[in-house]
Scaffold this active site. Structure first.
Site, short mmCIF file in Angstrom:
data_model
loop_
_atom_site.label_atom_id
_atom_site.label_comp_id
_atom_site.label_asym_id
_atom_site.label_seq_id
_atom_site.Cartn_x
_atom_site.Cartn_y
_atom_site.Cartn_z
CG ASP A 12 47.45 40.03 46.20
OD1 ASP A 12 46.28 40.00 45.83
OD2 ASP A 12 48.02 41.08 46.57
CG ASP A 14 45.66 44.56 42.11
OD1 ASP A 14 45.87 44.57 40.89
OD2 ASP A 14 44.53 44.44 42.61
#
Length: 246
Positions: A12, A14
């Site tokens: 991922d 952020d």
């Protein structure tokens, strides 16, 4: 664990690679609280909090986050369309308003990756493991460019890519499964690294070989309960020369 047991690694973005989750959090807070302060319809218009972010918004596609938060408050708005301006009081309008706020901050302040995440990226590069980013954000390519990391990843499955391919967002596993396929790896030989509950749930639902939860605020126990096999507070903990697994 041994990194050599796996054929690919999916990150991922952020909150895992870059601290842009904090920018997203501020943008969501400012947008929702401005909306709630002027909203006069049915439902709970008390202020939006960090608890709301982790419970309803974190890691999800933007419009899903708006929809889920409003539903939790008993607030019904028209769906609208992705073409709605940020001034529109629709699900898509509020999502676009939040995105506008995020882009202003990104352009103004830029972004620097977490040092521990860069150390892990360096280690995985030495192992020649193919890497991918799977992010619900449409801004993922711009964030990677701003952080100087765009060349580190063979594939980037952003919110825009998911929409184009009609892939359901996290907590569904489809975006992760698509990224693994792009890298030529089976799910059970692929590692997923996530800081959001919805992302960890997606990794667990997809049958991935290892799901690593990165605790940036969601809570170690919460991430474990969502399906994380391992929970760390910084990705440097996964680098062998830091005294951790190879």
């Amino acid at each position: 664990m041994s990194w050599r047991r796996y054929d690919a690694v999916l990150f991922d973005l952020d909150g895992v690679v870059t601290p842009t989750a904090e920018v997203h959090m501020r943008a969501w807070s400012e947008m929702f609280n401005a909306f709630l302060s002027s909203y006069e319809g049915d439902g709970d218009s008390s202020p939006y909090t960090e608890v709301d972010y982790f419970a309803h918004v974190d890691g999800k596609p933007r419009y899903d986050g708006v929809r889920d938060f409003l539903s939790s408050r008993g607030i019904a708005l028209p769906e609208g369309t992705p073409a709605d301006p940020g001034t529109a009081d629709t699900v898509c309008g509020l999502g676009n308003r939040k995105n506008d706020a995020f882009n202003v901050v990104l352009d103004r302040d830029g972004v620097v990756a977490y040092p521990g995440s860069v150390r892990l990226l360096d280690h995985l590069a030495r192992l020649r493991l193919p890497l991918g980013v799977v992010s619900s954000s449409a801004n993922a390519p711009a964030v990677l460019e701003a952080a100087g990391l765009a060349d580190r990843f063979r594939t980037v499955v952003s919110g825009t890519v998911a929409h184009r391919l009609d892939l359901p967002g996290k907590p569904a596993p489809d975006t992760f499964l698509h990224a693994a396929q792009e890298l030529g790896a089976r799910a059970d030989r692929t590692v997923v690294l996530e800081d959001a509950v919805s992302g960890v749930q997606a990794g667990a639902a997809g049958g991935f070989g290892l799901v690593v939860g990165v605790d940036r605020g969601a809570g170690r126990q919460t991430l474990s309960a969502a399906g994380a096999d391992v929970v760390v507070s910084d990705l440097a903990e996964l680098v062998p020369d830091e005294g951790h697994p190879r």
